[in-house]
Design a protein around this motif. Structure first.
Motif, PDB file in Angstrom:
ATOM      1  N   GLY A 104       0.783  -1.219   0.000  1.00 37.94           N
ATOM      2  CA  GLY A 104       0.000   0.000   0.000  1.00 37.94           C
ATOM      3  C   GLY A 104       0.820   1.277   0.000  1.00 37.94           C
ATOM      4  N   ILE A 105       2.119   1.171   0.265  1.00 31.37           N
ATOM      5  CA  ILE A 105       2.930   2.396   0.278  1.00 31.37           C
ATOM      6  C   ILE A 105       3.561   2.695  -1.073  1.00 31.37           C
ATOM      7  CG2 ILE A 105       3.434   2.018   2.728  1.00 31.37           C
ATOM      8  CD1 ILE A 105       6.380   1.472   1.836  1.00 31.37           C
ATOM      9  N   THR A 106       3.291   1.864  -2.071  1.00 31.00           N
ATOM     10  CA  THR A 106       3.889   2.065  -3.387  1.00 31.00           C
ATOM     11  C   THR A 106       2.891   2.736  -4.321  1.00 31.00           C
ATOM     12  OG1 THR A 106       3.141   0.021  -4.461  1.00 31.00           O
ATOM     13  CG2 THR A 106       5.074  -0.133  -3.016  1.00 31.00           C
ATOM     14  N   LEU A 107       3.423   3.307  -5.419  1.00 31.92           N
ATOM     15  CA  LEU A 107       2.568   3.910  -6.426  1.00 31.92           C
ATOM     16  C   LEU A 107       1.968   2.880  -7.372  1.00 31.92           C
ATOM     17  CD1 LEU A 107       4.551   7.166  -7.294  1.00 31.92           C
ATOM     18  CD2 LEU A 107       2.307   6.996  -6.188  1.00 31.92           C
ATOM     19  N   ASP A 108       2.220   1.599  -7.116  1.00 31.60           N
ATOM     20  CA  ASP A 108       1.547   0.561  -7.885  1.00 31.60           C
ATOM     21  C   ASP A 108       0.069   0.481  -7.524  1.00 31.60           C
ATOM     22  OD1 ASP A 108       3.915  -0.114  -9.131  1.00 31.60           O
ATOM     23  OD2 ASP A 108       4.422  -1.648  -7.650  1.00 31.60           O
ATOM     24  N   TYR A 109      -0.284   1.029  -6.375  1.00 29.33           N
ATOM     25  CA  TYR A 109      -1.669   1.075  -5.901  1.00 29.33           C
ATOM     26  C   TYR A 109      -2.005   2.530  -5.575  1.00 29.33           C
ATOM     27  CZ  TYR A 109      -0.942  -3.951  -5.452  1.00 29.33           C
ATOM     28  OH  TYR A 109      -0.657  -5.271  -5.707  1.00 29.33           O
ATOM     29  N   PRO A 110      -3.281   2.919  -5.645  1.00 30.96           N
ATOM     30  CA  PRO A 110      -3.624   4.336  -5.497  1.00 30.96           C
ATOM     31  C   PRO A 110      -3.773   4.821  -4.071  1.00 30.96           C
ATOM     32  CG  PRO A 110      -5.612   3.082  -5.993  1.00 30.96           C
ATOM     33  CD  PRO A 110      -4.456   2.101  -6.034  1.00 30.96           C
ATOM     34  N   VAL A 111      -3.708   3.939  -3.074  1.00 38.21           N
ATOM     35  CA  VAL A 111      -4.242   4.295  -1.762  1.00 38.21           C
ATOM     36  C   VAL A 111      -3.384   5.315  -1.002  1.00 38.21           C
ATOM     37  CG1 VAL A 111      -5.636   2.225  -1.504  1.00 38.21           C
ATOM     38  CG2 VAL A 111      -3.244   2.164  -0.795  1.00 38.21           C
TER      39      VAL A 111
END
Length: 390
Positions: free
Chosen positions: A348-355
């Protein structure tokens, strides 16, 4: 009976008319095609590449000043505008801000307070995106208290001369025109300032950790000389500037519903596919409780936005209604984003996911267009009849 759709659990879009549904679907499709594939890279780079090209695409889509009438604007209605904000902010708050600053703040001020000549000069080009605008109210030492602004406009013959500094101005370094608010001998007034005017300087603010897929600038006005016709004839007093902010806040009430929905749907998909201890994490009670809380927040925020939109269209929307919507909906979106980040774990801390991108953006959204504290006090004043500001 069919299980409710996770994307719209209470079928709130069923309360829309056909034109409103078509607008929402059109903006969502544009956002998915043109914005979503690139937004993580833009956020990582800390800017929007080719903002003028994007502005013309937004203009062709019809979202600039879409709730305004005449001068090339769509006159689509307040709820339709809110739906566009929802679909844009579902991708990124910075992109919704790009549109709402242009349409609600810069265009809205000229449309509401400008002379016919000012409207004819600026609004058609701004509606198409061939001209960009910004809105200069906030100053380095004057955020929540705009009445303490130091920017001044003085008369010199028939001209106005402006001196001062504005801060945190979205689109400021790419704008063709700035709506600048300044103190005069007779009170606060608004001015239409071409950014090509001698003495006008805009510098992009670097090293932001939030709202990175946007362009934010500081503006310096050093003896900017303007003709008498640059003053917005209807914009006298601080209330005029604040009424423009109310229009932008309305877009936030809707926009954060999109951000919350994006985070919720990302978490739901992740919970269905991520396996731990031999089963999807969505099968565990603690994860299901998080998802249940999230769908509550998303749908309650959506109901609030729709109700305020209908009040606004009927002429019954008080500024404290907007404060309730911004305060409550931003809080809800922040809760959803935080829960979504926890469901994604380290991913969740990566830009691979939007959160986390949404989480960081919402920190700014909670601050600009009136902080949480300001909106709480606005509600307090409406409830008690006593202002706590002064």
């Amino acid at each position: 009976m069919k299980t409710p759709d996770a994307q719209d659990f209470l079928d709130l879009d069923g309360q829309l008319d056909d034109a409103e549904r078509d607008i929402a679907a059109t903006v969502r499709a544009f956002a998915a095609r043109r914005l979503a594939p690139h937004v993580a890279d833009w956020f990582d780079a800390g800017t929007i590449p080719a903002p003028r090209e994007l502005a013309q695409e937004f203009g062709a889509l019809g979202v600039f000043g879409m709730h305004l009438s005449g001068y090339g604007c769509a006159d689509a209605g307040d709820v339709a505008y809110g739906l566009a904000c929802r679909e844009l902010e579902a991708v990124d708050s910075g992109l919704r801000s790009f549109v709402s600053v242009q349409g609600s703040l810069a265009m809205g001020a000229i449309h509401r307070f400008g002379s016919e000549e000012q409207k004819q000069e600026w609004l058609p080009g701004m509606a198409t995106g061939s001209a960009l605008g910004c809105f200069g109210l906030t100053e380095p030492d004057s955020g929540s208290d705009p009445g303490s602004m130091r920017t001044r406009a003085r008369r010199d013959g028939s001209d106005w001369v402006l001196d001062g500094t504005k801060m945190w101005i979205t689109n400021g370094s790419v704008a063709d025109v700035a709506v600048i608010w300044a103190r005069t001998d007779s009170g606060v007034r608004g001015f239409v300032v071409p950014t090509s005017s001698p003495g006008f300087t805009a510098r992009e603010i670097p090293r932001k950790l939030s709202l990175r897929a946007s362009i934010t600038a500081s503006i310096t006005l050093d003896g900017v000389r303007l003709p008498a016709t640059a003053a917005l004839p209807g914009a006298e007093g601080l209330g005029a500037a604040l009424s423009c902010l109310n229009e932008a806040r309305f877009g936030i009430v809707w926009g954060v519903v999109g951000a919350a929905r994006s985070c919720f749907l990302a978490a739901l998909d992740y919970a269905k596919t991520r396996e731990q201890f031999g089963r999807p994490i969505g099968a565990f009670q603690l994860t299901q409780r998080k998802l249940a809380d999230m769908v509550l927040d998303v749908n309650h925020a959506g109901m609030t936005a729709l109700r305020i939109g209908r009040l606004k269209e009927s002429g019954a929307c008080h500024h404290s209604h907007i404060s309730l919507g911004k305060l409550g909906n931003v809080r809800a979106a922040q809760r959803v984003a935080s829960a979504a980040r926890s469901i994604h774990g380290a991913n969740g801390i990566t830009l691979d996911y939007p959160v986390l991108r949404h989480m960081l953006n919402l920190e700014t959204v909670a601050t600009y267009e009136g902080t949480e504290e300001v909106h709480a006090l606005s509600l307090g004043a409406a409830l008690t009849g006593h202002s706590a500001f002064r």
